[in-house]
Design an enzyme around this catalytic site. Structure first.
Site, short mmCIF file in Angstrom:
data_model
loop_
_atom_site.label_atom_id
_atom_site.label_comp_id
_atom_site.label_asym_id
_atom_site.label_seq_id
_atom_site.Cartn_x
_atom_site.Cartn_y
_atom_site.Cartn_z
N TYR A 150 -41.82 -24.53 147.21
CA TYR A 150 -40.37 -24.71 147.03
C TYR A 150 -39.61 -23.88 148.08
CZ TYR A 150 -35.90 -24.88 144.46
OH TYR A 150 -34.59 -25.07 144.09
N LYS A 154 -37.10 -25.33 150.95
CA LYS A 154 -35.68 -24.96 150.98
C LYS A 154 -35.34 -24.21 152.27
CE LYS A 154 -34.48 -26.85 147.09
NZ LYS A 154 -33.49 -27.94 147.05
P1 NAD Z 1 -32.53 -31.10 137.94
O1 NAD Z 1 -34.00 -31.09 137.75
O2 NAD Z 1 -31.66 -30.92 136.73
O3 NAD Z 1 -32.08 -32.46 138.67
C1 NAD Z 1 -32.78 -32.94 139.77
C2 NAD Z 1 -32.26 -34.30 140.16
O4 NAD Z 1 -33.05 -34.76 141.27
C3 NAD Z 1 -32.39 -35.36 139.08
O5 NAD Z 1 -31.25 -36.20 139.12
C4 NAD Z 1 -33.61 -36.19 139.51
O6 NAD Z 1 -33.52 -37.57 139.11
C5 NAD Z 1 -33.50 -36.07 141.02
N1 NAD Z 1 -34.77 -36.30 141.70
C6 NAD Z 1 -35.92 -35.61 141.55
N2 NAD Z 1 -36.87 -36.13 142.36
C7 NAD Z 1 -36.31 -37.17 143.01
C8 NAD Z 1 -36.77 -38.10 143.96
N3 NAD Z 1 -38.03 -38.08 144.40
N4 NAD Z 1 -35.91 -39.04 144.44
C9 NAD Z 1 -34.63 -39.09 143.99
N5 NAD Z 1 -34.12 -38.23 143.09
C10 NAD Z 1 -34.96 -37.28 142.60
O7 NAD Z 1 -32.24 -29.99 139.04
P2 NAD Z 1 -30.94 -29.10 139.36
O8 NAD Z 1 -31.18 -27.75 138.80
O9 NAD Z 1 -29.70 -29.83 139.06
O10 NAD Z 1 -31.13 -28.97 140.95
C11 NAD Z 1 -30.47 -29.80 141.89
C12 NAD Z 1 -30.78 -29.27 143.28
O11 NAD Z 1 -30.35 -27.90 143.37
C13 NAD Z 1 -32.26 -29.27 143.63
O12 NAD Z 1 -32.43 -29.57 144.99
C14 NAD Z 1 -32.66 -27.83 143.36
O13 NAD Z 1 -33.78 -27.46 144.12
C15 NAD Z 1 -31.41 -27.10 143.81
N6 NAD Z 1 -31.29 -25.77 143.24
C16 NAD Z 1 -31.23 -25.57 141.89
C17 NAD Z 1 -31.11 -24.27 141.40
C18 NAD Z 1 -31.05 -23.98 139.93
O14 NAD Z 1 -31.07 -22.79 139.58
N7 NAD Z 1 -30.95 -24.96 139.07
C19 NAD Z 1 -31.05 -23.18 142.29
C20 NAD Z 1 -31.10 -23.43 143.65
C21 NAD Z 1 -31.21 -24.73 144.12
#
Ligand code: NAD
Length: 242
Positions: A150, A154
C-alpha cells in the site's frame, strides 16, 4: 454552483471518501460520473446525488477503464475533473506478503490511476483544460509497517502526480495529490482501539478524520482557481504527521 456544467469522474465513488467527494461536486452543480467495482454500487451514490451516471469498472483493467472514459467523453461530456480515489488494502508483514497481495494493490491503486489518467488526458488535452486529483495517503509519504504494498502504491501515486503535472501543464491541465491521514470509513473500521486512541491523542485536531474532511481539499484542487497549483501533494491529516 462552482462546478456547474463540468463533468467530474470519481472512481471508488460507492462509499467512504469517494462518496463524499461525489456528493461535494454534485452539490456544486457538477455532472458527476460515479465509478465503482460494480455498477450497482456506483448507482447507490449516483441515485443519492441525483446523477444518472454510474459505471461498474475495475480500474486496474486498462481496457475497461478506457471504455468507461471514452463513453463518458462521447455521450456525457469531456471530463474536466478526474478524481482517482479507488483504492484497496491487502496488509501483511513483508516476510509473509504474498505476490498476489503486492500485485493487486499496485494494480488497483497505482495502475488504476494511470489507466484513468491516460484515457482522460486524451480528451482533456483536446479541450486544453483539466484537473486531475489522485488520492494518495500519509502512508505514501511516511510508510507504515505491514503496508509495504500500500505504501509503495501511494508513494508511486505521488511520483505519477509530478510526472503528469510536468507532461500536461502546457495544456492547462493540473495534476495534484491529496494525502489523507486516518479517515473513518469501511477501510479503517478494523483499526485496533489503541490505534484510534493514538490518533486522538497525537493529532492536533484530536480526532480521526471524516470523509467530509477530504472533500474540500479535492474540490479546491479541482477548481479553476487552482490553476497555478500543480504537482503538489496536500496532506489532510488533522496534523497527525507533524
Ligand atoms: P473504501 O474501501 O471505503 O472505498 C473504496 C472504494 O474504491 C469503493 O467505492 C470501491 O468500490 C472502490 N474500488 C476498490 N477497488 C476498485 C477497483 N478495482 N476498481 C474500481 N473501484 C474500486 O475506502 P476509503 O477509505 O473511502 O478510501 C478511498 C481512497 O482513499 C483509497 O484510495 C484509500 O487508499 C485512500 N485513503 C483512505 C484513508 C482512510 O483512512 N480511509 C487514508 C488515506 C488514503
Amino acid at each position: 454552483m462552482r462546478f456547474k456544467d463540468q463533468v467530474v469522474i470519481v472512481t471508488g465513488a460507492s462509499r467512504g471518501i469517494g462518496r463524499s467527494i461525489a456528493e461535494g461536486f454534485a452539490a456544486e452543480g457538477a455532472t458527476v460520473v460515479c465509478v465503482a467495482t460494480t455498477e450497482a454500487n456506483a448507482r447507490q451514490t449516483a441515485d443519492a446525488i441525483g446523477s444518472k451516471h454510474a459505471f461498474g469498472c475495475d480500474v486496474s483493467d486498462s481496457a475497461a477503464a478506457d471504455a468507461v472514459i471514452t463513453e463518458v467523453a462521447g455521450n456525457i461530456g469531456v471530463p474536466s475533473v478526474l478524481v482517482n480515489n479507488a483504492g484497496i488494502t491487502r496488509d501483511g508483514l513483508l516476510m509473509r506478503m504474498r505476490d498476489e497481495d503486492w500485485d493487486r494493490v499496485i494494480a488497483v491503486n497505482l495502475k488504476g490511476a494511470f489507466n484513468c489518467i491516460r484515457s482522460a488526458s486524451r480528451h482533456m488535452m483536446k479541450a486544453r483544460y483539466g484537473r486531475i486529483i489522485n488520492i494518495s495517503s500519509v502512508v505514501g509519504l511516511h510508510g507504515a509497517a505491514g503496508q509495504a504494498n500500500y505504501a509503495a502504491s501511494k508513494a508511486g501515486l505521488i511520483g505519477l502526480t509530478m510526472a503528469v503535472a510536468k507532461e500536461l501543464g502546457s495544456r492547462s491541465i493540473t495534476c495534484n495529490a491529496v494525502a489523507p491521514g486516518f479517515i473513518e470509513t469501511d477501510m479503517t473500521e478494523t483499526l485496533p482501539a489503541d490505534f484510534r486512541e493514538y490518533v486522538e491523542k497525537n493529532a492536533p485536531a484530536g480526532r480521526l478524520g471524516k470523509p467530509g474532511d477530504i472533500t474540500p481539499a479535492v474540490m479546491f484542487l479541482a477548481s479553476p482557481e487552482a490553476a497555478y497549483v500543480t504537482g503538489q501533494t496536500l496532506t489532510v491529516d488533522g496534523g497527525l504527521m507533524l
